[in-house]
Design a protein around this motif. Structure first.
Motif, short mmCIF file in Angstrom:
data_model
loop_
_atom_site.label_atom_id
_atom_site.label_comp_id
_atom_site.label_asym_id
_atom_site.label_seq_id
_atom_site.Cartn_x
_atom_site.Cartn_y
_atom_site.Cartn_z
N ILE A 30 0.86 -1.11 0.06
CA ILE A 30 -0.11 0.21 0.00
C ILE A 30 0.87 1.26 0.12
CG2 ILE A 30 -2.06 -1.20 1.40
CD1 ILE A 30 -1.25 0.00 3.83
N ALA A 32 3.16 2.31 2.26
CA ALA A 32 3.18 2.89 3.51
C ALA A 32 4.59 2.82 4.18
CB ALA A 32 2.13 2.55 4.28
N THR A 51 0.53 4.79 -3.50
CA THR A 51 -0.05 5.69 -2.66
C THR A 51 -1.26 6.28 -3.36
OG1 THR A 51 1.84 5.99 -1.37
CG2 THR A 51 0.02 7.67 -1.19
N CYS A 54 -3.99 3.74 -4.14
CA CYS A 54 -4.74 3.21 -3.09
C CYS A 54 -5.70 4.40 -2.60
CB CYS A 54 -3.78 3.17 -2.00
SG CYS A 54 -2.92 1.60 -2.00
N TRP A 55 -5.39 5.46 -2.86
CA TRP A 55 -6.16 6.63 -2.45
C TRP A 55 -7.44 6.59 -3.41
CZ3 TRP A 55 -7.10 8.53 1.89
CH2 TRP A 55 -6.29 8.95 2.88
N SER A 58 -9.73 4.01 -2.48
CA SER A 58 -10.48 4.31 -1.08
C SER A 58 -11.51 5.25 -1.66
CB SER A 58 -9.36 4.58 -0.38
OG SER A 58 -8.63 3.53 -0.10
N ASN A 95 -6.58 5.61 9.07
CA ASN A 95 -5.44 4.82 9.49
C ASN A 95 -4.21 5.01 8.24
OD1 ASN A 95 -6.45 4.12 12.04
ND2 ASN A 95 -7.13 2.17 11.03
N TYR A 96 -4.79 4.88 7.04
CA TYR A 96 -3.71 5.02 6.04
C TYR A 96 -3.05 6.46 5.98
CZ TYR A 96 -1.94 4.36 1.11
OH TYR A 96 -1.10 4.31 0.03
N ILE A 205 -6.97 -2.51 1.30
CA ILE A 205 -6.08 -1.13 1.55
C ILE A 205 -6.45 -0.91 3.07
CG2 ILE A 205 -5.66 1.33 1.03
CD1 ILE A 205 -6.19 0.33 -1.97
N SER A 209 -4.07 -1.08 6.25
CA SER A 209 -3.63 0.02 7.22
C SER A 209 -3.71 -0.15 8.57
CB SER A 209 -4.55 1.28 6.43
OG SER A 209 -4.38 1.51 5.39
#
Length: 267
Positions: A30, A32, A51, A54-55, A58, A95-96, A205, A209
């Protein structure tokens, strides 16, 4: 060095990687995982791309879910029923964001662990560290497997199978989604399959996180516990040696080492 330590060092390259490997498995997919000086340019670019992706996944789930609650659901029961799954994605997104914002702190703690493994060279002390590292790995691995498995099964049950509903005198089989989406034609394919696939990925994801944050806390806490146990062993050895050793300089040096290590653990 014992056979157990030698085996792990041969397999992982160095002992510190054994402590943090599970964290890497969870956070790298992910984007991170912290970027270090040894990170290659390709890895840096890949991390930034992950990143962004993933955003996107989400938000593709969260925004239609919020709109569905605000604009479509009129019954309070239906709103609360939708809010349950949506809260998982919202908390996962939070959390992410925290993991990404705290990358520097995570990097500092990881380097702290690597330095401790280099500083501690006595075999008995390394065995104590290894014992706590195993505990951190097992707990982190169980947490990740439990969360990912639970969320995957939930999404599979809620989204992959049709549900039977009654409208007037008619009975219909319709598709549903784990998180209802606003104004999407989910009863037609391949629209349903595409949206369901994106929600599976966004659920992965969000779960990664949460599992990543918990696994970091577990590994760091177990490592700190190991360092405190080592320090207690050093104190006991110092007290036992003090009764036999009259060398004041050696005593002062040993006290200094113990105090410095104590301060290091507290940080």
């Amino acid at each position: 060095m014992t056979d157990d330590l030698r085996t792990i060092e041969r397999k992982f390259g160095n002992l510190s990687e054994y402590s943090i490997q599970v964290n890497q498995w969870i956070l790298k997919p992910i984007g991170a995982w912290p970027i270090t000086n040894s990170t290659t340019t390709v890895e840096k670019i890949t991390s930034r791309i992950l990143t962004v992706v993933c955003w996107c996944f989400s938000l593709f789930t969260i925004i239609p879910g919020v709109l569905n609650i605000m604009l479509e659901k009129e019954d309070i029961y239906l709103k609360l029923k939708t809010l349950g799954p949506l809260s998982h994605w919202c908390v996962g997104g939070f959390n992410y964001a925290v993991l990404l914002l705290r990358k520097n702190d995570i990097h500092y703690c990881i380097e702290h662990i690597r330095t401790d493994w280099k500083m501690i060279t006595k075999s008995e002390d390394q065995q104590v560290m290894l014992k706590n590292a195993k505990l951190g790995r097992y707990v982190a691995g169980f947490c990740a497997a439990f969360m990912q498995g639970g969320v995957f099964c939930t999404c599979l049950v809620l989204g992959a199978f049709k549900r039977t509903i009654e409208i007037g005198n008619e009975t219909m089989a319709v598709y549903t989604l784990p998180c209802p989406a606003y104004k999407f034609p989910v009863q037609t394919n391949p629209t349903h399959d595409i949206i369901l696939g994106t929600q599976f990925l966004s659920a992965f994801i969000a779960s990664s996180s949460a599992a990543g944050a918990f696994s970091l806390a577990t590994v760091f806490a177990s490592h700190a516990l190991g360092q405190l146990n080592i320090m207690m062993t050093w104190v006991d050895e110092f007290v036992n040696r003090q009764s036999r050793d009259e060398n004041n300089n050696a005593c002062v040096n040993k006290i200094g080492i113990i105090v410095e290590h104590h301060l290091r653990v507290l940080r």
